[in-house]
Motif scaffolding. Sequence first.
Motif, PDB file in Angstrom:
ATOM      1  N   LEU A  64      26.182  41.445  34.399  1.00  0.00           N
ATOM      2  CA  LEU A  64      27.620  41.588  34.267  1.00  0.00           C
ATOM      3  C   LEU A  64      28.199  42.140  35.550  1.00  0.00           C
ATOM      4  O   LEU A  64      27.651  43.061  36.147  1.00  0.00           O
ATOM      5  CB  LEU A  64      27.974  42.568  33.140  1.00  0.00           C
ATOM      6  CG  LEU A  64      27.706  42.169  31.689  1.00  0.00           C
ATOM      7  CD1 LEU A  64      28.269  43.238  30.768  1.00  0.00           C
ATOM      8  CD2 LEU A  64      28.319  40.824  31.372  1.00  0.00           C
ATOM      9  N   GLY A 102      38.284  44.221  32.054  1.00  0.00           N
ATOM     10  CA  GLY A 102      37.082  44.753  32.700  1.00  0.00           C
ATOM     11  C   GLY A 102      36.507  45.983  32.051  1.00  0.00           C
ATOM     12  O   GLY A 102      36.984  46.468  31.020  1.00  0.00           O
ATOM     13  N   ILE A 103      35.453  46.469  32.663  1.00  0.00           N
ATOM     14  CA  ILE A 103      34.731  47.637  32.175  1.00  0.00           C
ATOM     15  C   ILE A 103      34.713  48.668  33.291  1.00  0.00           C
ATOM     16  O   ILE A 103      34.464  48.313  34.447  1.00  0.00           O
ATOM     17  CB  ILE A 103      33.264  47.275  31.835  1.00  0.00           C
ATOM     18  CG1 ILE A 103      33.204  46.010  30.971  1.00  0.00           C
ATOM     19  CG2 ILE A 103      32.554  48.425  31.151  1.00  0.00           C
ATOM     20  CD1 ILE A 103      31.823  45.388  30.915  1.00  0.00           C
ATOM     21  N   ASP A 132      36.212  36.412  31.869  1.00  0.00           N
ATOM     22  CA  ASP A 132      37.396  36.731  31.088  1.00  0.00           C
ATOM     23  C   ASP A 132      38.329  37.607  31.896  1.00  0.00           C
ATOM     24  O   ASP A 132      37.942  38.202  32.894  1.00  0.00           O
ATOM     25  CB  ASP A 132      37.010  37.425  29.765  1.00  0.00           C
ATOM     26  CG  ASP A 132      36.431  38.817  29.954  1.00  0.00           C
ATOM     27  OD1 ASP A 132      37.119  39.700  30.512  1.00  0.00           O
ATOM     28  OD2 ASP A 132      35.277  39.034  29.529  1.00  0.00           O
ATOM     29  N   ALA A 179      37.645  41.422  24.319  1.00  0.00           N
ATOM     30  CA  ALA A 179      38.308  42.131  25.414  1.00  0.00           C
ATOM     31  C   ALA A 179      39.711  41.577  25.636  1.00  0.00           C
ATOM     32  O   ALA A 179      40.677  42.339  25.791  1.00  0.00           O
ATOM     33  CB  ALA A 179      37.472  42.002  26.691  1.00  0.00           C
ATOM     34  N   LEU A 197      28.126  36.458  24.471  1.00  0.00           N
ATOM     35  CA  LEU A 197      28.998  36.709  25.624  1.00  0.00           C
ATOM     36  C   LEU A 197      30.444  36.356  25.289  1.00  0.00           C
ATOM     37  O   LEU A 197      31.368  37.099  25.612  1.00  0.00           O
ATOM     38  CB  LEU A 197      28.530  35.883  26.830  1.00  0.00           C
ATOM     39  CG  LEU A 197      27.185  36.297  27.423  1.00  0.00           C
ATOM     40  CD1 LEU A 197      26.786  35.350  28.539  1.00  0.00           C
ATOM     41  CD2 LEU A 197      27.244  37.746  27.931  1.00  0.00           C
ATOM     42  N   LEU A 220      24.407  42.454  23.487  1.00  0.00           N
ATOM     43  CA  LEU A 220      24.157  42.248  24.912  1.00  0.00           C
ATOM     44  C   LEU A 220      22.725  42.569  25.322  1.00  0.00           C
ATOM     45  O   LEU A 220      22.082  41.755  25.968  1.00  0.00           O
ATOM     46  CB  LEU A 220      25.154  43.054  25.747  1.00  0.00           C
ATOM     47  CG  LEU A 220      26.545  42.432  25.837  1.00  0.00           C
ATOM     48  CD1 LEU A 220      27.489  43.345  26.611  1.00  0.00           C
ATOM     49  CD2 LEU A 220      26.503  41.056  26.479  1.00  0.00           C
ATOM     50  N   PHE A 269      30.104  46.471  21.836  1.00  0.00           N
ATOM     51  CA  PHE A 269      28.834  46.701  22.499  1.00  0.00           C
ATOM     52  C   PHE A 269      27.817  47.153  21.465  1.00  0.00           C
ATOM     53  O   PHE A 269      27.520  48.316  21.351  1.00  0.00           O
ATOM     54  CB  PHE A 269      28.956  47.753  23.589  1.00  0.00           C
ATOM     55  CG  PHE A 269      30.053  47.464  24.561  1.00  0.00           C
ATOM     56  CD1 PHE A 269      30.865  48.462  25.028  1.00  0.00           C
ATOM     57  CD2 PHE A 269      30.266  46.180  25.022  1.00  0.00           C
ATOM     58  CE1 PHE A 269      31.874  48.189  25.924  1.00  0.00           C
ATOM     59  CE2 PHE A 269      31.275  45.890  25.921  1.00  0.00           C
ATOM     60  CZ  PHE A 269      32.090  46.902  26.376  1.00  0.00           C
ATOM     61  N   THR A 314      35.974  40.574  33.423  1.00  0.00           N
ATOM     62  CA  THR A 314      34.522  40.649  33.538  1.00  0.00           C
ATOM     63  C   THR A 314      33.920  39.257  33.704  1.00  0.00           C
ATOM     64  O   THR A 314      34.363  38.306  33.066  1.00  0.00           O
ATOM     65  CB  THR A 314      33.928  41.298  32.261  1.00  0.00           C
ATOM     66  OG1 THR A 314      34.525  42.589  32.080  1.00  0.00           O
ATOM     67  CG2 THR A 314      32.422  41.441  32.368  1.00  0.00           C
ATOM     68  N   ALA A 326      30.276  37.411  33.302  1.00  0.00           N
ATOM     69  CA  ALA A 326      28.881  37.511  32.855  1.00  0.00           C
ATOM     70  C   ALA A 326      28.118  36.336  33.438  1.00  0.00           C
ATOM     71  O   ALA A 326      28.581  35.193  33.378  1.00  0.00           O
ATOM     72  CB  ALA A 326      28.822  37.493  31.331  1.00  0.00           C
ATOM     73  N   ASN A 338      32.249  38.905  23.173  1.00  0.00           N
ATOM     74  CA  ASN A 338      32.668  40.064  23.963  1.00  0.00           C
ATOM     75  C   ASN A 338      33.916  39.765  24.779  1.00  0.00           C
ATOM     76  O   ASN A 338      34.833  40.581  24.855  1.00  0.00           O
ATOM     77  CB  ASN A 338      31.528  40.514  24.890  1.00  0.00           C
ATOM     78  CG  ASN A 338      30.486  41.323  24.164  1.00  0.00           C
ATOM     79  OD1 ASN A 338      30.740  42.445  23.749  1.00  0.00           O
ATOM     80  ND2 ASN A 338      29.315  40.747  23.978  1.00  0.00           N
ATOM     81  N   SER A 339      33.930  38.593  25.398  1.00  0.00           N
ATOM     82  CA  SER A 339      35.086  38.225  26.211  1.00  0.00           C
ATOM     83  C   SER A 339      36.334  38.073  25.346  1.00  0.00           C
ATOM     84  O   SER A 339      37.409  38.561  25.690  1.00  0.00           O
ATOM     85  CB  SER A 339      34.804  36.917  26.961  1.00  0.00           C
ATOM     86  OG  SER A 339      33.900  37.152  28.020  1.00  0.00           O
TER      87      SER A 339
END
Length: 436
Positions: A411, A353-354, A349, A317, A310, A395, A391, A419, A421, A313-314
């Motif tokens: 998420l 975002g997504i 984070d 981003a 996680l 995940l 990705f 985002t 998580a 990923n943060s």
Amino acid sequence: KELANKIAHFARFPQTGVSLRQMVEFGQNPSQGTLLRAAQFLHDELPIRLAHRVVELDSLPDNLNQMPSVLRVKRMYIDSFNELINFPKVSERIREAVKEATVQGSTQRKHLSGNNHNPSLPDHSSNNSNSLAAAAAAAGNGGRSISSHWIPSIQHRYHYEVKPTELPVEVSEYNRSFVKTLEKIKRRHDPVVTTLAQGVVEYKQLLKTKTIDHPVQHFLDRFYLSRIGIRMLIGQQIELNQQQQHKDYVGVICTHTKISDVVQEAIDNARFICGDYYMLMNTPEIELHCPKDLEFMYVPSHLHHMVFELLKNSLRAVVELYGDEAESYPPIKVVIAEGNEDITIKVSDEGGGIPRSAMEQVWTYMYTTAQTPMLDPEFDKSDFKAPLAGFGYGLPLSRLYARYFGGDLKLISMEGYGTDAYLHLSRLSDNEEPLA
Ligand code: W6P
């Protein structure tokens, strides 16, 4: 052909799940006799689980089942299946000796039993063998509903107090030999995730598509979840047979996992990897808010893997949003909450975002990279130049690790901001393994 029949036969038996609590209670100060019982359980259970996977691999759609890499994976499962069913059964004499040293109906562990099946089932542990073949023969057609009757949950067949004394040396010899076999099997299956990932790539090339459809996604989820379970059981047996046990550990389970320690370790590792990857002067800060001294029973390596994933990923981003030359970044916040049911770890984070339309893709086994060893959590320790995976498989696999012990991973994203998580970890260690 004969092997195919055996596999079909074993695949008709239902798999038997084990809870975290059962693993711990079973593995506390195990005598050689208890370890032998555990070996008997695995000797029965692993071929069943492996056979299920072979059948599923065989029935993959769109000729996916003919992909070279899929065939290679199937070969591993068949080989391991074969090794297990050819492994000698515990001899009559040893079984008698263990039985002799066994206190039946032990009070200490009684509370474990009888939660999900008929306690009046006959006790097959004293049967002529622990053999499924015998059970199936007696059951006639060996169909699922009938065979399940013959496989009571493990606590009845295998859960006994075994007095540590007076066991013949063959017991420990058998245990040692069985562990050797398990180690070989575990090693054989190390490359399964990367090999199957390659198969998915081949498959997408073949179908000239960028996505994988629901059935395949579903298959992979179940397949990898099953793999986690098999490796957990094998790992437990191997660890429990080691000479010295680490304090607070039962196999790979830590009964007093200090969450903040594991999370802090993941934070340090993720920040290091991130700074290294982007060659940053200053890596984004990660704040940790955690109740002091919060402990629970878990597998630290699983916990580390999920949180590490996680955080990567943060970090990615945030760094990609602000650029790798930014003077500072909005910090990533980790909040840990302790409830009655769950311990929840939130990773927030401000990485932009997504988009809502992309949320589903985050969980698919779509993107693969050349550095595939990183796809497998167990390769995290390797000294690869670690990519800060986007990705990838990180995940979806992390979610499976969470679900394996009754937790989950979710998420929530605000496009244009960041985002959150949520990693939910169940404190109720009674959840049985989810079985595909
Ligand atoms: C993002 C994408 C993502 C996935 C998983 C965890 C955190 C984040 N942040 O922007």
